[in-house]
Design an enzyme around this catalytic site. Structure first.
Site, PDB file in Angstrom:
ATOM      1  CD  GLU A  84     -12.976 -11.769   6.608  1.00 37.52           C
ATOM      2  OE1 GLU A  84     -13.519 -10.780   7.144  1.00 37.52           O
ATOM      3  OE2 GLU A  84     -13.593 -12.553   5.880  1.00 37.52           O
ATOM      4  N   GLY A  89       0.860  -1.180   0.000  1.00 39.79           N
ATOM      5  CA  GLY A  89       0.000   0.000   0.000  1.00 39.79           C
ATOM      6  C   GLY A  89       0.891   1.222   0.000  1.00 39.79           C
ATOM      7  N   GLY A 136       2.801   1.091   3.563  1.00 38.63           N
ATOM      8  CA  GLY A 136       3.380  -0.112   4.149  1.00 38.63           C
ATOM      9  C   GLY A 136       3.126  -1.333   3.292  1.00 38.63           C
ATOM     10  NE  ARG A 137       8.058  -3.720   2.567  1.00 38.27           N
ATOM     11  CZ  ARG A 137       8.578  -4.016   1.382  1.00 38.27           C
ATOM     12  NH1 ARG A 137       8.071  -4.976   0.653  1.00 38.27           N
ATOM     13  NH2 ARG A 137       9.633  -3.359   0.934  1.00 38.27           N
ATOM     14  CD  GLU A 148     -10.813   1.822  -7.960  1.00 41.43           C
ATOM     15  OE1 GLU A 148     -12.008   1.543  -7.710  1.00 41.43           O
ATOM     16  OE2 GLU A 148     -10.473   2.609  -8.858  1.00 41.43           O
ATOM     17  CG  ASP A 151     -13.510   6.118  -1.101  1.00 42.44           C
ATOM     18  OD1 ASP A 151     -13.868   6.489  -2.239  1.00 42.44           O
ATOM     19  OD2 ASP A 151     -12.319   5.923  -0.793  1.00 42.44           O
TER      20      ASP A 151
HETATM   21  P1  AMP Z   1      -3.647  -1.644   1.119  1.00 43.58           P
HETATM   22  O1  AMP Z   1      -2.447  -1.078   1.808  1.00 43.58           O
HETATM   23  O2  AMP Z   1      -4.790  -1.882   2.053  1.00 43.58           O
HETATM   24  O3  AMP Z   1      -4.024  -0.880  -0.118  1.00 43.58           O
HETATM   25  O4  AMP Z   1      -3.237  -3.110   0.648  1.00 43.58           O
HETATM   26  C1  AMP Z   1      -2.272  -3.335  -0.346  1.00 43.58           C
HETATM   27  C2  AMP Z   1      -2.647  -4.587  -1.119  1.00 43.58           C
HETATM   28  O5  AMP Z   1      -2.584  -5.741  -0.276  1.00 43.58           O
HETATM   29  C3  AMP Z   1      -4.048  -4.598  -1.660  1.00 43.58           C
HETATM   30  O6  AMP Z   1      -4.093  -3.969  -2.891  1.00 43.58           O
HETATM   31  C4  AMP Z   1      -4.393  -6.072  -1.735  1.00 43.58           C
HETATM   32  O7  AMP Z   1      -3.893  -6.633  -2.950  1.00 43.58           O
HETATM   33  C5  AMP Z   1      -3.615  -6.671  -0.607  1.00 43.58           C
HETATM   34  N1  AMP Z   1      -4.453  -6.857   0.583  1.00 43.58           N
HETATM   35  C6  AMP Z   1      -4.746  -5.928   1.512  1.00 43.58           C
HETATM   36  N2  AMP Z   1      -5.531  -6.419   2.488  1.00 43.58           N
HETATM   37  C7  AMP Z   1      -5.753  -7.719   2.157  1.00 43.58           C
HETATM   38  C8  AMP Z   1      -6.507  -8.786   2.778  1.00 43.58           C
HETATM   39  N3  AMP Z   1      -7.163  -8.591   3.910  1.00 43.58           N
HETATM   40  N4  AMP Z   1      -6.512  -9.993   2.178  1.00 43.58           N
HETATM   41  C9  AMP Z   1      -5.838 -10.171   1.007  1.00 43.58           C
HETATM   42  N5  AMP Z   1      -5.120  -9.214   0.377  1.00 43.58           N
HETATM   43  C10 AMP Z   1      -5.067  -7.996   0.944  1.00 43.58           C
END
Ligand code: AMP
Length: 341
Positions: free
Chosen positions: A137, A66, A69-70, A188, A184
């Site tokens: 989750e 993101g 972070g990761r 996405e 929102d």
């Molecule tokens: P975010 O920082 O929330 O945008 O997450 C970065 C990426 O991680 C997202 O675009 C998803 O591909 C993956 N991701 C985030 N949360 C989840 C989750 N709970 N389960 C599976 N993949 C996730």
């Protein structure tokens, strides 16, 4: 969390990303007093959880990166029962620089108190001096947005779209029953569970709205209702409009008032500029493809209406002929007492 068969689940190989970030100094500039939040601590707006640390997890494959972070697939280590989760790490330094501490706090408070099959659960959270970690989750089928990009023309058959919209409507009814406006809604921000079921996964722009009407401009232009583009007070109706836009996008492959970046279309005929999109939204200039069934056209037209109070209420969305046609039990199944809405 994932069922106790989790020891057999392959969490994949960890790429050492957190240590790499540490070596690159991404974690430096400790902010021990910023976002020093812990789901085990008393005093939060939810019952305390057991206390968690990074060493309680086996990290697996990277799920995504993101802005701040990761995200990793992870399994809780013995002596804890083996649960599969998505562990999201965010750097405090970057959140402070982005002035996002309040937003993150709000997102956590809201998500920690929600329990619904179509809303991504937040099981707990903890922090160290430079990072905060969210135990989310695990959404096994990943992002709705990426999935849409893989299907022909980014479009779903009406049946598949109707099943998603029924799930989304139920989740929104639950949120509204708690006086939370999502604000929102867009592909996405949606994830897919193990059975391909929809999960609302992002609460960054949600607000608790106990009666007060908000005027903040937020969200994505394509999904903004007239009252927001015109900077007027807004309420739960914004989510009904966005539900209509989502219904349209699921069935057409693009949102109805699409904004196209003119720089990308240099020299070509650019159908809609940003200003055009504002005008089209404000005038509710909605053009429906001939391909849409009569029931689908009716539902979209009842949700995408200028006056928020005239938009179809969620309980009536679940009883609308387009939903009934594909998901006759949607209203009865709804986990929320919809008679209140
Ligand atoms: P975010 O920082 O929330 O945008 O997450 C970065 C990426 O991680 C997202 O675009 C998803 O591909 C993956 N991701 C985030 N949360 C989840 C989750 N709970 N389960 C599976 N993949 C996730």
């Amino acid at each position: 969390m994932a069922p106790p068969s989790a020891p057999q689940v392959d969490v994949g190989r960890y790429d050492g990303g957190l240590e790499r970030d540490e070596r690159k100094g991404r974690r430096t500039g400790d902010h021990p007093d910023v976002l020093n939040i812990d789901s085990a601590a008393a005093g939060a707006s939810h019952p305390p959880t057991r206390s968690w640390r990074l060493k309680d997890f086996d990290l697996g494959k990277a799920l995504g990166k993101g802005k701040f972070g990761r995200v990793y697939m992870a399994r809780t280590r013995p002596p804890n029962p083996a649960y599969i989760i998505a562990l999201k790490c965010m750097y405090k330094k970057e959140l402070v620089e982005g002035k996002l501490e309040k937003q993150v706090r709000r997102e956590i408070e809201i998500q920690m108190n929600l329990r619904h099959p179509h809303i991504l659960r937040l099981h707990g959270y903890f922090h160290d001096t430079g990072r905060i970690f969210l135990m989310l989750e695990f959404a096994a089928k990943g992002e709705m947005y990426k999935y849409m990009n893989k299907v022909p023309y980014r479009r779903f058959p009406e049946k598949q779209a109707a099943l998603y919209i029924a799930q989304m409507t139920d989740a929104l009814a639950y949120l509204h029953s708690k006086h939370i406006i999502h604000r929102d809604i867009k592909p996405e921000n949606l994830l897919l569970g193990i059975y391909g079921e929809l999960k609302i996964g992002d609460f960054g722009w949600s607000v608790h709205a106990p009666g007060n009407r908000r005027t903040t401009m937020c969200g994505t232009l394509d999904y903004l209702p007239p009252e927001m583009v015109d900077c007027l007070p807004h309420g739960e109706g914004v989510d009904l409009w966005a539900l209509g836009v989502l219904t349209y996008e699921f069935c057409e492959g693009a949102p109805p008032f699409e904004e196209i970046d003119s720089q990308q279309y240099e020299g070509a005929h650019n159908p809609y500029s940003l200003a055009d999109t504002y005008t089209r939204i404000s005038n509710v200039d909605l053009r429906l493809p001939d391909r849409f069934s009569p029931e689908l056209r009716d539902l979209v037209r009842r949700l995408i209406r200028k006056e928020p109070e005239k938009r179809l209420p969620l309980k009536d969305v679940l009883r609308h002929p387009w939903i009934i046609k594909y998901d006759p039990e949607a209203y009865q199944r709804s986990s929320v007492n919809l008679s209140k809405h």
